[in-house]
Each structure stands twice: as C-alpha cells, then as structure tokens.
Design an enzyme around this catalytic site. Structure first.
Site, PDB file in Angstrom:
ATOM      1  CE  LYS A 196      -7.750  11.074   1.104  1.00 46.21           C
ATOM      2  NZ  LYS A 196      -7.970   9.921   1.092  1.00 46.21           N
ATOM      3  NE  ARG A 206      -7.369  12.165   8.364  1.00 44.16           N
ATOM      4  CZ  ARG A 206      -6.943  13.805   7.681  1.00 44.16           C
ATOM      5  NH1 ARG A 206      -6.501  14.217   9.003  1.00 44.16           N
ATOM      6  NH2 ARG A 206      -6.058  13.427   6.485  1.00 44.16           N
ATOM      7  CE  LYS A 218      -3.946  10.671   6.541  1.00 43.08           C
ATOM      8  NZ  LYS A 218      -5.402   9.863   6.529  1.00 43.08           N
ATOM      9  CD  GLU A 234      -1.255  12.021  -8.639  1.00 45.13           C
ATOM     10  OE1 GLU A 234      -1.991  10.892  -8.866  1.00 45.13           O
ATOM     11  OE2 GLU A 234      -0.663  12.353  -7.778  1.00 45.13           O
ATOM     12  CE  LYS A 249     -11.413  11.793   0.791  1.00 46.54           C
ATOM     13  NZ  LYS A 249     -11.190  10.467   2.013  1.00 46.54           N
ATOM     14  CB  SER A 275     -16.914  13.614   6.903  1.00 44.42           C
ATOM     15  OG  SER A 275     -15.295  14.026   6.878  1.00 44.42           O
ATOM     16  CE1 TYR A 314     -19.565   9.654   5.699  1.00 45.37           C
ATOM     17  CE2 TYR A 314     -18.727  11.341   4.079  1.00 45.37           C
ATOM     18  CZ  TYR A 314     -18.785  10.543   4.606  1.00 45.37           C
ATOM     19  OH  TYR A 314     -17.778  10.352   4.762  1.00 45.37           O
TER      20      TYR A 314
HETATM   21  C1  PBG Z   1      -8.726   6.895   3.590  1.00 44.83           C
HETATM   22  C2  PBG Z   1      -9.835   7.900   3.466  1.00 44.83           C
HETATM   23  C3  PBG Z   1      -9.519   9.171   4.194  1.00 44.83           C
HETATM   24  C4  PBG Z   1     -11.424   9.668   3.310  1.00 44.83           C
HETATM   25  C5  PBG Z   1     -11.860   8.485   2.922  1.00 44.83           C
HETATM   26  N1  PBG Z   1     -10.854   7.799   2.602  1.00 44.83           N
HETATM   27  C6  PBG Z   1      -9.553  10.598   4.913  1.00 44.83           C
HETATM   28  C7  PBG Z   1      -8.088  10.732   5.305  1.00 44.83           C
HETATM   29  O1  PBG Z   1      -7.784  10.906   4.018  1.00 44.83           O
HETATM   30  O2  PBG Z   1      -8.089  11.340   6.284  1.00 44.83           O
HETATM   31  C8  PBG Z   1     -12.668  10.780   4.051  1.00 44.83           C
HETATM   32  C9  PBG Z   1     -13.333  11.071   3.200  1.00 44.83           C
HETATM   33  C10 PBG Z   1     -14.231  11.747   4.355  1.00 44.83           C
HETATM   34  O3  PBG Z   1     -14.174  12.501   4.956  1.00 44.83           O
HETATM   35  O4  PBG Z   1     -15.686  12.043   4.702  1.00 44.83           O
HETATM   36  N2  PBG Z   1      -7.416   7.132   3.361  1.00 44.83           N
END
Ligand code: PBG
Length: 326
Positions: A196, A206, A218, A234, A249, A275, A314
């Site tokens: 991720k 968010r 993050k 990982e 991701k 997203s 989505y």
């Molecule tokens: C939370 C999480 C996030 C997403 C899925 N779980 C956001 C982040 O890590 O800030 C993002 C999914 C998306 O953008 O569709 N840990």
C-alpha cells in the site's frame, strides 16, 4: 525476406477477436466499496466521487440487493464515523454498540450468500486521522497492534468473511491471525493491504470518511511510490504471517507491482482501483472528454491483465450493469 506472419489476420472480425482474447473480466472477481453512516434514510453523495454515497444501513441494504441482482456479491465496507466518537486510540472501532459492526451482522443475516470484507485501521476512528496510535508526533507500531487485533476479532464475530488490514503496521497480519485463531475465528480470511503506497490518489476516500491525517502524512508506514523490490519484502512477510490474499494499492499507477507479486506468490492477488483513479475518469466523462464505459473496461482489463485475480473498484456496479461477459 517475405513475412508470412500477419498479426492482423486475428483481428479481422469481432468473432475472431473474441475467440483469441487473452484476458476476461468477470463480475464475480469484483469487490464493491461502500461507505456506511449511522442513522436512517440517508444517502449523501461524495462530492469528489460522484455516484458514490455514504449510505445509512436501511438504504445500503437496498443498494446491496440491487448489486446482488446484477451478480455482484462482494462488498468492502467503510464507516464514516462522527467526530465526537473519535479518540486517540480509536476505541469506537470495537465498541459494543458500533454501528459498523451491527451493520455487518444485519447484512449477513439479510444476504447470507454475500461476501463482506471489512477495513482494519485506526484512521476512520482516530482523532489524529492516522492508521495507528500517535505518540509525540510518531505513529507507534506496538501500541497499534493490540487495537487492530481487537477490531479484527470484533469484525469476525460480527460475521465478516474477509478482513482487510489497511494500516501498514509491521507484523500486523500475524498478530491479527493469532488473535483470531485464539478466539475460534479460524474461518475468517485476511486480505492484507500488502503493498500500500503513500499515494495522492486516496483523496476522495478521505473526503468520504472525513479521515485525512490532522498532522503530517502517512509516509512512515505507507510505501514510497518509487519502490518496487520493497513490495516483495512486504509480500513475503504477509505470506509467512498467514495472509490469504495479497493486495496492491493503488492499482493503475502500480501495474508493475501487481505483476511482480503475481509472478512470485501462489495465493490470490488483489488490486484496489482506488477513489482517485475512479474520480479521474468520472470527471473526464462528465466533461465529455472520455467515454466512461469504454475507458472503464480498458482500465479494469489492464489491472486484471497485470495479474490481479480480485479487483476492488468503485466501477464494479457499473461494470456489472454492462452485462458483458467480457
Ligand atoms: C484506510 C484506507 C484508505 C483507503 C482504504 N483504506 C485511505 C488511506 O490510507 O488514507 C483508500 C481507498 C481509496 O482511496 O479508495 N486505511
């Protein structure tokens, strides 16, 4: 020398093109993300992700039914939690009266054949907006793991089929697996957010959950977008720790990562078409700059072609509506 090989022969008609097509998308490989809010009779559109909503449970049940009728049966749920329920430790995440946990129970009662995936991370519940516990400005791994484990056990007890740790703390898959097994939750699967990345493409998500970090970013836990080999480290850890699926991701800007995990690991590979990736196409299509259906199918095909067995997107419902067995 005369060239006898003419690749265009196999592109000559629609029938031949379909006959030799290498990659096929199926509705059954999709997981559809849905945002849940507490309350009743609520359906609020996410401004930065048109056509996606924060649903109250009653409305969400209707939405799930309409997806099920299209053959789309897997869902990943995210809670939009009121600010006053958030704290430093994310304690609401495993609270007895948590609306997210109650909703999982109800959905599984109404649709036993659905597959419900959850999210494990502190951010929707954290007053700091981080995936882990913040102490003196740092995200502390050891303080976070026990909370993630409590969240995992509560979600498994509520009836979730797949748990999705998205927090990127070290050692969390094994820690969560041990906690689940000690509570007789051996049957619940873990889809680890393995690779991720600290991505700019999570913006609309968010917004939907109002979960952006209150300070900093993050980058001390999510991966550097410039790194590929680190994804193998990982993945090896999550595999050893018992993950049932490995997820990459975002998806579209990380097709090489999907590919390398697929080549190296023998468990299902998932990709999260996030997203921001969806928002880009939705916005362009609204302006008439891109054909939504065609660009969507092409994007999803590229993710599958790169090696993703399972796709969180989505676009899942719109793809299902096309009714093509592509
Ligand atoms: C939370 C999480 C996030 C997403 C899925 N779980 C956001 C982040 O890590 O800030 C993002 C999914 C998306 O953008 O569709 N840990």
């Amino acid at each position: 020398m005369f060239n006898f090989r003419h690749p265009r022969r196999l592109r000559a008609t629609e029938t031949i093109r379909q006959q030799v097509q290498e990659t096929h998308l199926r509705v059954s490989q999709f997981i559809y993300p849905l945002f849940l809010v507490d309350g009743k009779n609520t359906q609020i559109e996410v401004a930065s992700l048109p056509n996606n909503y924060r649903w109250s449970l009653d409305k969400m049940l209707i939405e799930i039914e309409s997806c099920m009728n299209l053959g789309l049966k897997s869902f990943v749920l995210f809670p939009a939690v009121a600010e006053e329920l958030k704290d430093k430790w994310g304690t609401y995440s495993y609270a007895e009266d948590n609306f997210y946990l109650k909703a999982i129970r109800t959905i599984k009662e109404c649709f036993p054949e659905s597959c419900i995936m959850t999210d494990i991370a502190l951010d929707p519940y954290s007053s700091d907006g981080h995936d882990g516990v913040v102490e003196h400005g740092k995200i502390v791994n050891e303080l976070t793991l026990p909370i993630l484990a409590k969240m995992a056990v509560a979600q498994a007890q509520a009836g979730a089929d797949i748990l999705g740790p998205s927090d990127m703390m070290d050692g969390r898959v094994g820690y969560i697996r041990a906690a689940l097994d000690s509570q007789q939750q051996q049957q619940v699967a873990i889809m680890s957010y393995t690779a991720k990345y600290a991505s700019a493409f999570y913006g609309p998500f968010r917004d939907a959950l109002n979960s952006a970090p209150k300070m900093g970013d993050k980058k001390t836990y999510q991966m550097n977008p410039a790194n590929k080999r680190e994804a193998l480290i990982e993945a090896a850890l999550d595999y050893q720790e018992g993950a049932d699926y490995l997820m990459v991701k975002p998806a579209l800007a990380y097709l090489d990562i999907i590919h390398i995990l697929k080549e190296n690991f023998d468990i299902p590979i998932a990709a999260y078409n996030v997203s921001g990736e969806a928002a880009m196409l939705i916005a362009a299509a609204q302006r008439g700059w891109l054909n939504y259906d065609k660009a969507m199918v092409e994007m999803l095909t590229s993710i599958h072609r790169a090696g993703a067995d399972v796709i969180l997107s989505y676009f899942a419902k719109d793809f299902a509506k096309l009714g093509i067995s592509y």
